[in-house]
Design a protein around this motif. Structure first.
Motif, PDB file in Angstrom:
ATOM      1  N   CYS A  35     -61.676  86.127  62.425  1.00 27.23           N
ATOM      2  CA  CYS A  35     -60.318  85.644  62.698  1.00 27.23           C
ATOM      3  C   CYS A  35     -60.306  84.149  63.010  1.00 27.23           C
ATOM      4  O   CYS A  35     -59.417  83.427  62.571  1.00 27.23           O
ATOM      5  CB  CYS A  35     -59.698  86.429  63.849  1.00 27.23           C
ATOM      6  SG  CYS A  35     -59.381  88.150  63.432  1.00 27.23           S
ATOM      7  N   GLN A  42     -57.156  83.779  60.866  1.00 29.99           N
ATOM      8  CA  GLN A  42     -56.369  85.010  60.723  1.00 29.99           C
ATOM      9  C   GLN A  42     -55.949  85.509  62.108  1.00 29.99           C
ATOM     10  O   GLN A  42     -56.359  86.564  62.564  1.00 29.99           O
ATOM     11  CB  GLN A  42     -57.185  86.083  59.996  1.00 29.99           C
ATOM     12  CG  GLN A  42     -57.506  85.743  58.572  1.00 29.99           C
ATOM     13  CD  GLN A  42     -56.245  85.689  57.730  1.00 29.99           C
ATOM     14  OE1 GLN A  42     -55.351  86.519  57.859  1.00 29.99           O
ATOM     15  NE2 GLN A  42     -56.169  84.690  56.871  1.00 29.99           N
ATOM     16  N   TYR A  43     -55.123  84.733  62.756  1.00 29.08           N
ATOM     17  CA  TYR A  43     -54.766  85.049  64.133  1.00 29.08           C
ATOM     18  C   TYR A  43     -53.870  86.275  64.241  1.00 29.08           C
ATOM     19  O   TYR A  43     -53.847  86.930  65.282  1.00 29.08           O
ATOM     20  CB  TYR A  43     -54.128  83.838  64.804  1.00 29.08           C
ATOM     21  CG  TYR A  43     -55.089  82.673  64.878  1.00 29.08           C
ATOM     22  CD1 TYR A  43     -56.290  82.793  65.567  1.00 29.08           C
ATOM     23  CD2 TYR A  43     -54.814  81.479  64.246  1.00 29.08           C
ATOM     24  CE1 TYR A  43     -57.187  81.746  65.633  1.00 29.08           C
ATOM     25  CE2 TYR A  43     -55.700  80.415  64.309  1.00 29.08           C
ATOM     26  CZ  TYR A  43     -56.885  80.560  65.003  1.00 29.08           C
ATOM     27  OH  TYR A  43     -57.769  79.522  65.063  1.00 29.08           O
ATOM     28  N   ASN A  44     -53.153  86.596  63.181  1.00 28.21           N
ATOM     29  CA  ASN A  44     -52.324  87.807  63.230  1.00 28.21           C
ATOM     30  C   ASN A  44     -53.203  89.055  63.360  1.00 28.21           C
ATOM     31  O   ASN A  44     -52.841  90.009  64.039  1.00 28.21           O
ATOM     32  CB  ASN A  44     -51.394  87.899  62.024  1.00 28.21           C
ATOM     33  CG  ASN A  44     -52.133  87.799  60.702  1.00 28.21           C
ATOM     34  OD1 ASN A  44     -53.297  87.396  60.653  1.00 28.21           O
ATOM     35  ND2 ASN A  44     -51.458  88.143  59.625  1.00 28.21           N
TER      36      ASN A  44
END
Length: 106
Positions: free
Chosen positions: A71, A76-78
């Motif tokens: 992440c 890709q923080y979601n």
């Protein structure tokens, strides 16, 4: 968000280390109590020990570490927020467990 990527695994391990320390005594106390517990809970408590639990924690931490790296590296923080939400549900499970057993790990 970068700070959360660093802090979350630390908070996760603090919680899990606390469980590793207190789980064996808690399991014995609950298993031997007169409380009506579902059969699956009784069987799980009967078969639990520190070594098995520590292995599970290690596996979870490795997966969390890989997910954190993925992440963070790919921004890709979601996905990471989803992991944190899952951990929050895990904590809610502990609250429900405490209310059901009317006892907290000590």
């Amino acid at each position: 968000m970068n700070l959360i990527c660093i802090i979350f695994p630390i908070v996760f391990m603090m919680h899990e280390l606390e469980e590793i320390i207190w789980m064996p005594d808690f399991s014995k106390r609950i298993y031997s109590s007169k409380k009506q517990l579902p059969k699956i809970v009784k069987n799980t408590l009967k078969e639990s020990n520190s070594k098995k639990f520590s292995f599970i924690v290690m596996e979870e931490f490795l997966l969390l570490g890989l997910a954190t790296f993925f992440c963070y590296f790919y921004s890709q923080y979601n996905v990471y927020v989803g992991i944190i939400i899952g951990y929050g549900i895990h904590i809610i499970g502990h609250v429900i467990q405490t209310l059901f057993l009317k006892e907290i790990i000590q």
